[in-house]
Design an enzyme around this catalytic site. Sequence first.
Site, PDB file in Angstrom:
ATOM      1  N   VAL A  31     -21.894  62.480 -21.461  1.00 14.91           N
ATOM      2  CA  VAL A  31     -20.505  62.631 -21.024  1.00 14.91           C
ATOM      3  C   VAL A  31     -20.401  63.767 -20.005  1.00 14.91           C
ATOM      4  O   VAL A  31     -19.697  63.654 -18.991  1.00 14.91           O
ATOM      5  CB  VAL A  31     -19.585  62.904 -22.235  1.00 14.91           C
ATOM      6  N   THR A  32     -21.112  64.854 -20.255  1.00 19.56           N
ATOM      7  CA  THR A  32     -21.116  65.984 -19.322  1.00 19.56           C
ATOM      8  C   THR A  32     -21.637  65.563 -17.955  1.00 19.56           C
ATOM      9  O   THR A  32     -21.045  65.879 -16.910  1.00 19.56           O
ATOM     10  CB  THR A  32     -21.996  67.128 -19.865  1.00 19.56           C
ATOM     11  N   ASP A  66     -15.045  67.569 -19.663  1.00 22.17           N
ATOM     12  CA  ASP A  66     -15.465  68.908 -20.042  1.00 22.17           C
ATOM     13  C   ASP A  66     -14.960  69.277 -21.436  1.00 22.17           C
ATOM     14  O   ASP A  66     -15.592  70.046 -22.154  1.00 22.17           O
ATOM     15  CB  ASP A  66     -14.945  69.916 -19.015  1.00 22.17           C
ATOM     16  N   ASP A  69     -16.736  66.366 -24.186  1.00 27.22           N
ATOM     17  CA  ASP A  69     -18.115  66.607 -24.627  1.00 27.22           C
ATOM     18  C   ASP A  69     -18.178  67.719 -25.674  1.00 27.22           C
ATOM     19  O   ASP A  69     -18.982  67.667 -26.610  1.00 27.22           O
ATOM     20  CB  ASP A  69     -19.044  66.892 -23.450  1.00 27.22           C
ATOM     21  N   GLY A  70     -17.308  68.714 -25.535  1.00 23.91           N
ATOM     22  CA  GLY A  70     -17.272  69.784 -26.528  1.00 23.91           C
ATOM     23  C   GLY A  70     -16.798  69.296 -27.882  1.00 23.91           C
ATOM     24  O   GLY A  70     -17.358  69.668 -28.928  1.00 23.91           O
ATOM     25  N   ARG A  74     -19.097  69.275 -31.381  1.00 21.26           N
ATOM     26  CA  ARG A  74     -18.671  69.916 -32.632  1.00 21.26           C
ATOM     27  C   ARG A  74     -18.530  68.901 -33.752  1.00 21.26           C
ATOM     28  O   ARG A  74     -18.926  69.153 -34.896  1.00 21.26           O
ATOM     29  CB  ARG A  74     -17.351  70.653 -32.408  1.00 21.26           C
ATOM     30  N   SER A  80     -25.294  73.055 -29.342  1.00 18.68           N
ATOM     31  CA  SER A  80     -26.585  73.714 -29.138  1.00 18.68           C
ATOM     32  C   SER A  80     -26.509  74.629 -27.933  1.00 18.68           C
ATOM     33  O   SER A  80     -25.603  74.528 -27.100  1.00 18.68           O
ATOM     34  CB  SER A  80     -27.690  72.682 -28.913  1.00 18.68           C
ATOM     35  N   ASP A  91     -20.184  72.686 -14.824  1.00 22.06           N
ATOM     36  CA  ASP A  91     -18.815  73.078 -14.482  1.00 22.06           C
ATOM     37  C   ASP A  91     -18.783  73.729 -13.108  1.00 22.06           C
ATOM     38  O   ASP A  91     -17.882  73.485 -12.300  1.00 22.06           O
ATOM     39  CB  ASP A  91     -18.254  74.069 -15.513  1.00 22.06           C
TER      40      ASP A  91
END
Length: 218
Positions: A31-32, A66, A69-70, A74, A80, A91
């Site tokens: 995704v990033t 952004d 993906d976080g 989680r 990681s 970013d």
Amino acid sequence: MLNRFARALITRLLTPVAALLLRARVSPDAVTLVGTLGVSVGALWLYPTGHLLAGTLVITAFVFSDTVDGIMARSSGRSSTWGAYLDSTLDRVGDAAVFGGLVLWFTGGGDDRLTAVLALACLCLGAVVSYAKARAEGLGMTANVGIAERADRLVAVLATTGLVGLGLPRVVLTVVLALLALASLVTVVQWMLVVRRQALGTVDGRVGHARPGTPAAS
């Protein structure tokens, strides 16, 4: 500012999207990467050809990756050091693409030297802001103040560029870029002062009660 006031709301809105991607066995890193690619294509292909509204819409559609993906990392327990590093690095790539695309347009078909210079200033100062914070954290200090964090800069430039694409006078974007450049410069100075106080405080703590002019024990 947006990090403090909007993050919780955006997270709630995007959590279902993150859950859907996890069920489809999509990784947060993927995704990033896709998000950064989408932002870069929108900024470096559509902006330089004068499609300011279309470019903004494409960038906005991908920029939320952004956050997604976080949430995915989680939720799945995949957070990681590598993921955090990849996210932060890409970013910077996306931010550079946005302001770089504006520089290309205003030095080309847009033919506006002042706006191009201000966009370039925002690109350079944005990189310095990011480096100043990362370097402080790498040295074990914090730099959590500032009036122009990444989210604030990005929202301001995307919203204004999109509105200019809809017919808003170009001078509005010029003014916004000037304000962003100034705010970024102020933020760098703020963070330098905060880190300086922390660094000198650490030194004072080490030397203890040494008298002025007396070398501290090494």
